[in-house]
Design a protein around this motif. Structure first.
Motif, mmCIF file in Angstrom:
data_model
loop_
_atom_site.group_PDB
_atom_site.id
_atom_site.type_symbol
_atom_site.label_atom_id
_atom_site.label_comp_id
_atom_site.label_asym_id
_atom_site.label_seq_id
_atom_site.Cartn_x
_atom_site.Cartn_y
_atom_site.Cartn_z
ATOM 1 N N GLU A 19 0.911 -1.244 -0.106
ATOM 2 C CA GLU A 19 0.014 -0.032 -0.034
ATOM 3 C C GLU A 19 0.713 1.218 -0.084
ATOM 4 N N ASP A 20 2.045 1.286 0.833
ATOM 5 C CA ASP A 20 2.527 2.605 0.806
ATOM 6 C C ASP A 20 3.488 2.616 -0.424
ATOM 7 N N ALA A 21 4.008 1.769 -0.981
ATOM 8 C CA ALA A 21 4.906 1.602 -2.171
ATOM 9 C C ALA A 21 3.779 2.113 -3.303
ATOM 10 N N TRP A 22 2.508 1.572 -3.440
ATOM 11 C CA TRP A 22 1.627 2.079 -4.308
ATOM 12 C C TRP A 22 1.257 3.520 -4.352
ATOM 13 N N ARG A 23 1.114 3.977 -2.961
ATOM 14 C CA ARG A 23 0.760 5.508 -2.870
ATOM 15 C C ARG A 23 1.890 6.210 -3.460
#
Length: 95
Positions: free
Chosen positions: A57-61
């Motif tokens: 989720e963090d990398a996607w953001r």
């Protein structure tokens, strides 16, 4: 890796066969092993930019935010890409 049960059949001319045999011998592999590796590597290269990749989720953001940022000019890039090169006028490079 599972046992190999599938087959591919190729038709080659004498020159192609000789080239593949010489290259496989130089690589220390059978013709089948050499051709399979070369074809598999080429297929992976062709598909490399079409494969799915997973992000948490963090990398996607972070990735999504980078995509949403407006384009910016990079100093000197426009000139570099539009300026004539030695390949544009081969005669000029010899002078």
């Amino acid at each position: 890796m599972s046992a190999k049960a599938e087959r591919l059949h190729l038709r080659v001319d004498a020159e192609q066969k000789a080239l593949l045999e010489a290259a496989s011998q130089a690589a220390g592999a059978s013709v089948s092993t050499f051709v399979l590796k070369a074809a598999t590597d080429a297929a992976a290269d062709v598909l490399a930019d079409r494969r799915a990749f997973l992000l948490n989720e963090d990398a996607w953001r972070v990735f999504d935010e980078a995509l949403e940022r407006p384009a910016q000019d990079v100093a000197g890039l426009r000139e570099l890409l539009t300026a004539p090169t030695a390949l544009d006028n081969p005669g000029e490079a010899q002078r």
